[in-house]
Design a protein around this motif. Structure first.
Motif, PDB file in Angstrom:
ATOM      1  N   ALA A 220       0.914  -1.088   0.024  1.00  0.00           N
ATOM      2  CA  ALA A 220       0.010   0.058  -0.198  1.00  0.00           C
ATOM      3  C   ALA A 220       0.994   1.264   0.080  1.00  0.00           C
ATOM      4  O   ALA A 220       2.019   1.375   0.474  1.00  0.00           O
ATOM      5  CB  ALA A 220      -1.041  -0.134   1.123  1.00  0.00           C
ATOM      6  N   LEU A 221       0.477   2.403  -0.576  1.00  0.00           N
ATOM      7  CA  LEU A 221       1.024   3.690  -0.567  1.00  0.00           C
ATOM      8  C   LEU A 221       1.712   4.068   1.041  1.00  0.00           C
ATOM      9  O   LEU A 221       2.720   4.634   0.744  1.00  0.00           O
ATOM     10  CB  LEU A 221       0.257   4.611  -1.193  1.00  0.00           C
ATOM     11  CG  LEU A 221       0.682   6.143  -1.234  1.00  0.00           C
ATOM     12  CD1 LEU A 221       1.729   6.229  -2.188  1.00  0.00           C
ATOM     13  CD2 LEU A 221      -0.514   6.988  -1.772  1.00  0.00           C
ATOM     14  N   GLU A 222       0.884   3.836   1.747  1.00  0.00           N
ATOM     15  CA  GLU A 222       1.206   4.156   3.257  1.00  0.00           C
ATOM     16  C   GLU A 222       2.099   3.167   4.006  1.00  0.00           C
ATOM     17  O   GLU A 222       2.794   3.493   5.048  1.00  0.00           O
ATOM     18  CB  GLU A 222       0.265   4.142   4.057  1.00  0.00           C
ATOM     19  CG  GLU A 222      -1.041   5.188   3.686  1.00  0.00           C
ATOM     20  CD  GLU A 222      -1.910   4.842   2.655  1.00  0.00           C
ATOM     21  OE1 GLU A 222      -2.043   3.347   2.122  1.00  0.00           O
ATOM     22  OE2 GLU A 222      -2.545   5.576   1.829  1.00  0.00           O
ATOM     23  N   ASP A 223       2.631   2.161   3.220  1.00  0.00           N
ATOM     24  CA  ASP A 223       3.593   1.251   3.979  1.00  0.00           C
ATOM     25  C   ASP A 223       4.883   1.667   3.377  1.00  0.00           C
ATOM     26  O   ASP A 223       5.472   1.436   2.368  1.00  0.00           O
ATOM     27  CB  ASP A 223       3.264  -0.213   3.353  1.00  0.00           C
ATOM     28  CG  ASP A 223       2.061  -0.639   3.888  1.00  0.00           C
ATOM     29  OD1 ASP A 223       1.543  -0.166   4.859  1.00  0.00           O
ATOM     30  OD2 ASP A 223       1.464  -1.839   3.324  1.00  0.00           O
ATOM     31  N   ASN A 224       5.721   2.387   4.348  1.00  0.00           N
ATOM     32  CA  ASN A 224       7.000   2.678   3.975  1.00  0.00           C
ATOM     33  C   ASN A 224       8.159   2.455   4.980  1.00  0.00           C
ATOM     34  O   ASN A 224       9.174   3.093   4.872  1.00  0.00           O
ATOM     35  CB  ASN A 224       7.076   4.320   4.159  1.00  0.00           C
ATOM     36  CG  ASN A 224       5.765   4.796   3.274  1.00  0.00           C
ATOM     37  OD1 ASN A 224       4.851   5.243   3.566  1.00  0.00           O
ATOM     38  ND2 ASN A 224       6.050   4.802   1.724  1.00  0.00           N
ATOM     39  N   GLY A 225       8.033   1.187   5.607  1.00  0.00           N
ATOM     40  CA  GLY A 225       9.133   0.736   6.422  1.00  0.00           C
ATOM     41  C   GLY A 225       8.272   0.852   7.754  1.00  0.00           C
ATOM     42  O   GLY A 225       7.356   1.204   7.859  1.00  0.00           O
TER      43      GLY A 225
END
Ligand code: VJV
Ligand code: CA
Ligand code: ZN
Length: 396
Positions: A220-225
């Motif tokens: 998802a867009l919000e999954d950034n680590g």
């Protein structure tokens, strides 16, 4: 013969091509979408164009047990090396999957020679990475790699050994930071997970995202680590979730926009590019509208960044389209793309398999009617905005 005397190979710029014809001898099953034979078709087209005279060609060796366990759990690799092949299942459902390592189901069957296949894929990518590390190649190509779903101790989505992770671990020996870019239609979850907790690798995956209906459902867009601010890996995973039908124009502009910003903030010493060809129009699993031009523009853009570049294959389930794209991308690597005839050479083995006799077919030639584009400009602008905000936390 001018070719054989290396006249076509420009001095001072080296491209290496890492391939082993043994890979094609392995079969996932008659109707399984993954066809190792697409590598043979690619190699045959690359050779028909004479591109081998402009590169260093290496017959890839098999990765050793020690090399595979540089990332993978030894009990998993032991099991891969010793497990008995299962009889080819007659249909999609398999009654006796080995649940421990996700082996033996329909996605990751236990076929004859599996360990050899995995070691060859890993060996090609490791050889490619080492050529870059030794400064002997500017671009190293391993079309047999790119198996981005494999986990430390688990097979997933047609992938058993994560050759990309193994290659990046090599690059990290000489480069402080490595950028991983993934244009396969699926999320590069295995690579993202492997480097989740480090700020030395940034992963950027472009993929179709539809968590309930499309594999693997992550990205998802919000999954950034990691969410924890104390974890160095925070903000170092970039995800670009897309819908069916995206066009060359949209994809290219999104790619260049995002990668430009990433390079500026992250300043990598090397780039690892997974070129899964299932993002092309007409793929058996993917439903994008990308042409060879749009797909390969990503390779062209990365080459222009003038950083050591390793190029992997990945998905791609319509072999003739895979071979077209990976051949054209090989041409870009050696700088031949504007000089080669677009008509597929008459002497190409299996020429009839290509159906359409050009390297660069139009969307009408491939699909008749393009797929409906479900990507709005508004959504794409939102994506760029979110990525830009994430990058504020990256770099000095
Ligand atoms: O969607 C899934 C998982 C299921 C369970 C298994 N069934 C067959 C399908 C649904 C939930 N798996 C994906 C895996 C995609 C892997 C992509 C790999 C890469 O391109 O990213 C990198 C190399 C999936 N999609 C389609 C299929 N599996 C599929 C598998 C088959 C099949 C038809 C479709 C396996 C065997 C046979 N047909 C005979
Ligand atoms: Ca991807
Ligand atoms: Zn894929």
């Amino acid at each position: 013969f001018a070719h054989e005397h290396g006249i076509n190979k420009p001095k001072g710029y080296n491209v290496s091509f890492h391939y082993n014809p043994e890979m094609e001898k392995h079969h996932f099953g008659m109707t399984h979408p993954m066809k190792p034979w697409r590598l043979t078709l690619t190699k045959s087209l690359v050779s028909a164009y004479g591109m081998n005279f402009a590169m260093d060609n290496y017959t890839a060796r098999a990765a050793t047990y020690e090399e595979l366990t540089a990332y993978h759990a030894s009990d998993y690799v032991d099991h891969l090396a010793t497990v008995a092949p299962q009889p080819q299942p007659l249909d999609m459902e398999n009654l006796n999957p080995d649940l421990k390592f996700n082996l033996g189901g329909s996605d990751c069957p236990l076929f004859e020679g599996l360990y050899n296949y995995c070691s060859l894929s890993g060996g090609a990518s490791l050889d490619a990475a080492r050529k870059l590390c030794a400064n002997q190649s500017d671009i190293a190509i391993a079309w047999g790699g790119g198996l981005h779903h494999a986990k430390k101790a688990e097979a997933s989505g047609f992938c058993y050994i994560n050759d990309i992770v193994l290659a990046i671990l090599q690059l990290l020996r000489v480069h402080a930071r490595v950028l991983y870019i993934d244009i396969d239609v699926h999320h590069g979850d295995g690579v993202e997970e492997a480097f989740f907790s480090t700020d030395r690798v940034m992963t950027v995956s472009f993929h179709k995202y539809d968590p309930l209906n499309f594999f693997p459902g992550t990205g998802a867009l919000e999954d950034n680590g990691p969410k924890s601010e104390h974890n160095p890996g925070a903000h170092h995973a970039i995800n670009v979730p897309l819908n069916d039908g995206i066009t060359d124009e949209q994809y290219t502009s999104l790619f260049e926009n995002i990668i430009t910003k990433v390079i500026e903030k992250f300043r990598p010493g090397a780039i690892a590019l997974q070129c899964g060809a299932d993002s092309l129009a007409g793929d058996r699993l993917g439903k994008f509208n990308l042409l060879v031009q749009g797909h390969s523009s990503c390779v062209e853009f990365c080459k222009k960044l003038n950083l050591p570049l390793i190029i992997f294959g990945g998905g791609g389930y319509t072999p003739k389209n895979v071979a077209r794209a990976w051949t054209y991308e090989t041409a870009i690597a050696i700088g031949h793309q504007h000089h080669i005839p677009t008509q597929i050479p008459i002497h190409t083995p299996w020429r009839d398999r290509f159906k359409i006799d050009t390297l660069l077919p139009t969307i009408q030639q491939i699909l008749g009617e393009p797929r409906q584009n479900r990507n709005t400009q508004k959504k794409l602008t939102e994506i760029v905005q979110h990525v830009t905000e994430q990058l504020r936390f990256v770099g000095a």
